[in-house]
Design a protein around this motif. Structure first.
Motif, short mmCIF file in Angstrom:
data_model
loop_
_atom_site.label_atom_id
_atom_site.label_comp_id
_atom_site.label_asym_id
_atom_site.label_seq_id
_atom_site.Cartn_x
_atom_site.Cartn_y
_atom_site.Cartn_z
N VAL A 68 -0.91 -14.13 9.05
CA VAL A 68 -0.86 -12.74 8.61
C VAL A 68 0.38 -12.11 9.23
O VAL A 68 0.51 -12.07 10.45
N LEU A 69 1.27 -11.63 8.38
CA LEU A 69 2.48 -10.96 8.85
C LEU A 69 2.26 -9.46 8.77
O LEU A 69 2.04 -8.91 7.69
N ALA A 70 2.31 -8.82 9.93
CA ALA A 70 2.06 -7.38 10.01
C ALA A 70 3.08 -6.73 10.94
O ALA A 70 2.79 -5.74 11.58
N GLY A 71 4.26 -7.31 10.99
CA GLY A 71 5.24 -6.90 11.99
C GLY A 71 6.36 -6.02 11.51
O GLY A 71 7.44 -6.09 12.07
N GLY A 72 6.15 -5.22 10.51
CA GLY A 72 7.22 -4.36 10.03
C GLY A 72 8.32 -5.14 9.34
O GLY A 72 8.17 -6.32 9.03
N LYS A 73 9.43 -4.48 9.11
CA LYS A 73 10.52 -5.09 8.35
C LYS A 73 11.09 -6.33 9.03
O LYS A 73 11.63 -7.21 8.39
N SER A 74 10.99 -6.43 10.34
CA SER A 74 11.56 -7.58 11.05
C SER A 74 10.88 -8.89 10.68
O SER A 74 11.46 -9.96 10.86
N ALA A 75 9.67 -8.83 10.16
CA ALA A 75 8.95 -10.05 9.79
C ALA A 75 9.31 -10.54 8.39
O ALA A 75 8.80 -11.57 7.95
N GLN A 76 10.20 -9.83 7.70
CA GLN A 76 10.63 -10.28 6.37
C GLN A 76 11.22 -11.69 6.42
O GLN A 76 10.96 -12.50 5.54
N SER A 77 12.00 -11.97 7.45
CA SER A 77 12.61 -13.30 7.54
C SER A 77 11.54 -14.38 7.74
O SER A 77 11.68 -15.49 7.22
N LEU A 78 10.47 -14.06 8.47
CA LEU A 78 9.38 -15.02 8.64
C LEU A 78 8.69 -15.29 7.31
O LEU A 78 8.35 -16.43 7.00
N ALA A 79 8.50 -14.25 6.51
CA ALA A 79 7.88 -14.42 5.20
C ALA A 79 8.76 -15.32 4.33
O ALA A 79 8.25 -16.23 3.66
N ALA A 80 10.06 -15.08 4.36
CA ALA A 80 10.98 -15.90 3.56
C ALA A 80 10.99 -17.34 4.05
O ALA A 80 10.99 -18.27 3.24
N GLN A 81 10.95 -17.56 5.37
CA GLN A 81 10.92 -18.91 5.91
C GLN A 81 9.69 -19.68 5.43
O GLN A 81 9.75 -20.88 5.20
N ALA A 82 8.57 -18.96 5.30
CA ALA A 82 7.33 -19.60 4.85
C ALA A 82 7.31 -19.80 3.34
O ALA A 82 6.39 -20.43 2.81
N GLY A 83 8.30 -19.25 2.63
CA GLY A 83 8.39 -19.46 1.19
C GLY A 83 7.91 -18.30 0.34
O GLY A 83 7.85 -18.41 -0.88
N ALA A 84 7.57 -17.17 0.95
CA ALA A 84 7.08 -16.02 0.19
C ALA A 84 8.23 -15.31 -0.52
O ALA A 84 9.38 -15.33 -0.06
N THR A 85 7.91 -14.65 -1.60
CA THR A 85 8.89 -13.86 -2.34
C THR A 85 9.14 -12.55 -1.61
O THR A 85 8.21 -11.80 -1.30
N VAL A 86 10.41 -12.29 -1.32
CA VAL A 86 10.84 -11.04 -0.70
C VAL A 86 11.89 -10.44 -1.61
O VAL A 86 12.94 -11.05 -1.84
N GLU A 87 11.59 -9.26 -2.16
CA GLU A 87 12.51 -8.58 -3.09
C GLU A 87 12.62 -7.12 -2.74
O GLU A 87 11.61 -6.48 -2.44
N ASP A 88 13.83 -6.62 -2.79
CA ASP A 88 14.08 -5.19 -2.56
C ASP A 88 13.46 -4.69 -1.27
O ASP A 88 12.87 -3.60 -1.21
N GLY A 89 13.54 -5.48 -0.21
CA GLY A 89 13.06 -5.05 1.09
C GLY A 89 11.57 -5.07 1.29
O GLY A 89 11.05 -4.46 2.23
N ARG A 90 10.85 -5.79 0.43
CA ARG A 90 9.40 -5.86 0.58
C ARG A 90 8.90 -7.25 0.23
O ARG A 90 9.47 -7.94 -0.60
N VAL A 91 7.82 -7.64 0.88
CA VAL A 91 7.17 -8.92 0.59
C VAL A 91 6.21 -8.68 -0.56
O VAL A 91 5.41 -7.74 -0.53
N SER A 92 6.26 -9.53 -1.58
CA SER A 92 5.38 -9.38 -2.74
C SER A 92 3.98 -9.89 -2.41
O SER A 92 3.82 -10.99 -1.88
N VAL A 93 2.99 -9.06 -2.73
CA VAL A 93 1.58 -9.41 -2.49
C VAL A 93 0.72 -8.97 -3.67
O VAL A 93 1.15 -8.15 -4.49
N ASP A 94 -0.52 -9.49 -3.71
CA ASP A 94 -1.48 -9.03 -4.70
C ASP A 94 -2.37 -7.97 -4.07
O ASP A 94 -2.11 -7.50 -2.96
N VAL A 95 -3.45 -7.59 -4.74
CA VAL A 95 -4.31 -6.52 -4.23
C VAL A 95 -5.07 -6.89 -2.96
O VAL A 95 -5.58 -6.01 -2.27
#
Length: 184
Positions: free
Chosen positions: A102-129
């Motif tokens: 679970v990534l809950a670390g503000g904008k600094s965790a965007q790189s961790l999301a990208a490393q794990a393969g998640a879609t990051v667009e326009d400064g936000r990590v894409s998620v469902d509901v």
């Protein structure tokens, strides 16, 4: 019992940790207690008439550790997806494996999301509901998802949503976390 690593110790991360730890999952929170909550003053958080953000953080951290979660101020350097697990590398090179991340670390965790393969667009990590990313068992909440509309109560609710999704997945059925009044 699943192992859940949460990166970020603001309302979103601690909200998820509380539910997961109370359900006796191995819950590990990594955060340096430098959350934006220390600059907040709560006056519109349901159930709290008024409270400083630092006091809120102290109460929430005590509550989460009392429930059985571990809080660790070691910084997370990187994340890697290996098969059905996450390998988290901490500052100093120690690694931790988890079933869920679970990534809950503000904008600094965007790189961790990208490393794990998640879609990051326009400064936000894409998620469902349910705050699931497009990587199985990877969730993102808080400012990672809503950078311009961040709010403590929304982040805490998102953390609880994530926890209930994980608990339901582990149980193989919908799980509810109803609080019951003490028996008289």
């Amino acid at each position: 019992m699943a192992t859940v690593v949460i990166v970020g110790d603001g309302p979103g991360g601690l909200g998820a940790a509380l539910f997961l730890a109370r359900a006796e999952h191995d819950t590990r929170v990594y955060g340096t207690d430098k959350t934006a909550m220390h600059h907040a003053h709560l006056h519109n958080y349901l159930g709290i008439e008024e409270l400083g953000g630092s006091e809120f953080q102290q109460i929430a951290r005590r509550q989460v550790t009392a429930a059985g979660a571990s809080l660790d101020e070691t910084e997370v350097e990187s994340v890697e997806r290996r098969d059905d697990r996450f390998v988290i590398t901490l500052d100093g090179g120690t690694t931790v494996e988890a079933n869920y991340l679970v990534l809950a670390g503000g904008k600094s965790a965007q790189s961790l999301a990208a490393q794990a393969g998640a879609t990051v667009e326009d400064g936000r990590v894409s998620v469902d509901v349910e705050y699931r990313t497009d990587v199985d068992r990877l969730y993102a909440v808080g400012r990672l998802v809503r950078p311009e509309r961040s709010q403590a109560i929304i982040s805490a609710g998102a953390g609880a949503t994530v926890a209930l999704d994980i608990l339901s997945r582990e149980a193989g059925k919908d799980v509810h976390d109803w609080d019951s009044p003490p028996e008289q």
